[in-house]
Design a protein around this motif. Structure first.
Motif: not given
Ligand SMILES: Nc1ncnc2c1ncn2[C@@H]1O[C@H](COP(=O)(O)OP(=O)(O)OP(=O)(O)O)[C@@H](O)[C@H]1O
Length: 259
Positions: A238-244, A246-247, A250
């Motif tokens: 949940l904390q990852s900012d990796q784009p896939w 994130q999508e 979130h």
């Protein structure tokens, strides 16, 4: 038993630089992850990222073109035929559509592997099959049904009973809740957690089901293009900012996860 010799702290499975090719195409390209003992690990990733191919390679249905897979402390590639059969007896597999034999009853399906691997009297084999049926929450009456007579949820449970026939230590599940309604899927997740807790199973689950990840999985391994994208707990995902990621975690379909 093979694992009696192995320290408890070792992972059930270590995947180290796994490469899997189908024809000339490299599908899995240097994949690394551990499956810890008694954890439920969710394997996720975009469609076509190689989740099912990974699972098929781990259970020996696809050859490894590179890397090492260690199962219960032993390098799978270095096992002889007898040791591989012995190792394979330590795992059970639930394929996506259940893959029950349509011409056999549920009980005959559960007994199938026992006939192959165990020297048991027909009475004992039958008794064990009925215990497995009960373990997965199917009524005794389902024993004599053919797969075509069962609902989707019952087929999954029957296939799980068959996967448990040889008392495996590791369970591989390929999209176990696909095709189930949300209530049936939730109950199936609960069953997997209960089996892990009571039997001490280790579970690797390929899934697209966010609810299963939140409810049942201790950790998650995300693949992309046949490589590890990220491994971690739901909180870490949940904390990852990796784009896939994130999508995935979130996006609009994920609104209840982690709340
Ligand atoms: N038997 C096969 N022959 C040729 N290519 C295959 C075969 N099985 C899988 N592939 C290819 O390998 C890649 C990974 O497939 P895989 O089924 O592992 O994806 P996946 O991540 O499980 O996807 P999904 O989420 O859609 O089930 C895909 O490009 C697929 O076309």
């Amino acid at each position: 038993m093979i694992n009696a010799l192995i320290p408890e702290a070792d992972p059930a499975i270590t995947v180290d630089g796994l490469v899997v090719k189908i024809g000339s195409r490299t599908i899995i390209n240097g994949l690394n992850f551990d499956l810890h003992r008694r954890e439920i690990l969710g394997l996720i990733g975009p469609s076509g990222s190689g989740k099912s191919v990974t699972l098929r390679a781990l259970i020996g249905l696809l050859p490894h073109a590179g890397g090492n897979v260690t199962v219960m402390g032993r390098n799978y590639a270095q096992l002889n035929r007898r040791q591989r059969v012995e190792t394979q007896r330590n795992w059970g597999v639930l394929f996506q559509q259940g893959a029950l034999f349509s011409s056999l009853t549920v009980k005959e399906n559960i007994e199938f592997q026992m006939r192959e691997h165990l020297h048991l009297s027909p009475k004992l084999r039958s008794d064990i099959a009925m215990i497995k049926l009960d373990l997965v929450g199917l009524p005794a009456a389902a024993a004599h049904s053919y797969p075509a007579e069962l609902s989707g949820g019952m087929i999954k449970r029957a296939a799980l009973a068959r996967a448990l026939a040889l008392d495996p230590q590791i369970l591989f599940l390929d999209e176990p809740t696909a095709g189930l309604d949300p209530i049936g899927a939730g109950k199936f997740d609960e069953l997997i957690v209960t089996l892990r807790d009571t039997l001490g199973l280790t579970v690797l689950m390929v899934t697209h089901d966010l609810d299963s990840l939140a409810m049942a999985c201790d950790r998650i391994v995300a693949l992309a293009d046949g490589k590890l994208l990220k491994a971690g707990t739901m909180a870490e995902m949940l904390q990852s900012d990796q784009p896939w990621l994130q999508e995935y975690f979130h996006g609009p379909r994920a609104r209840n996860i982690g709340s």
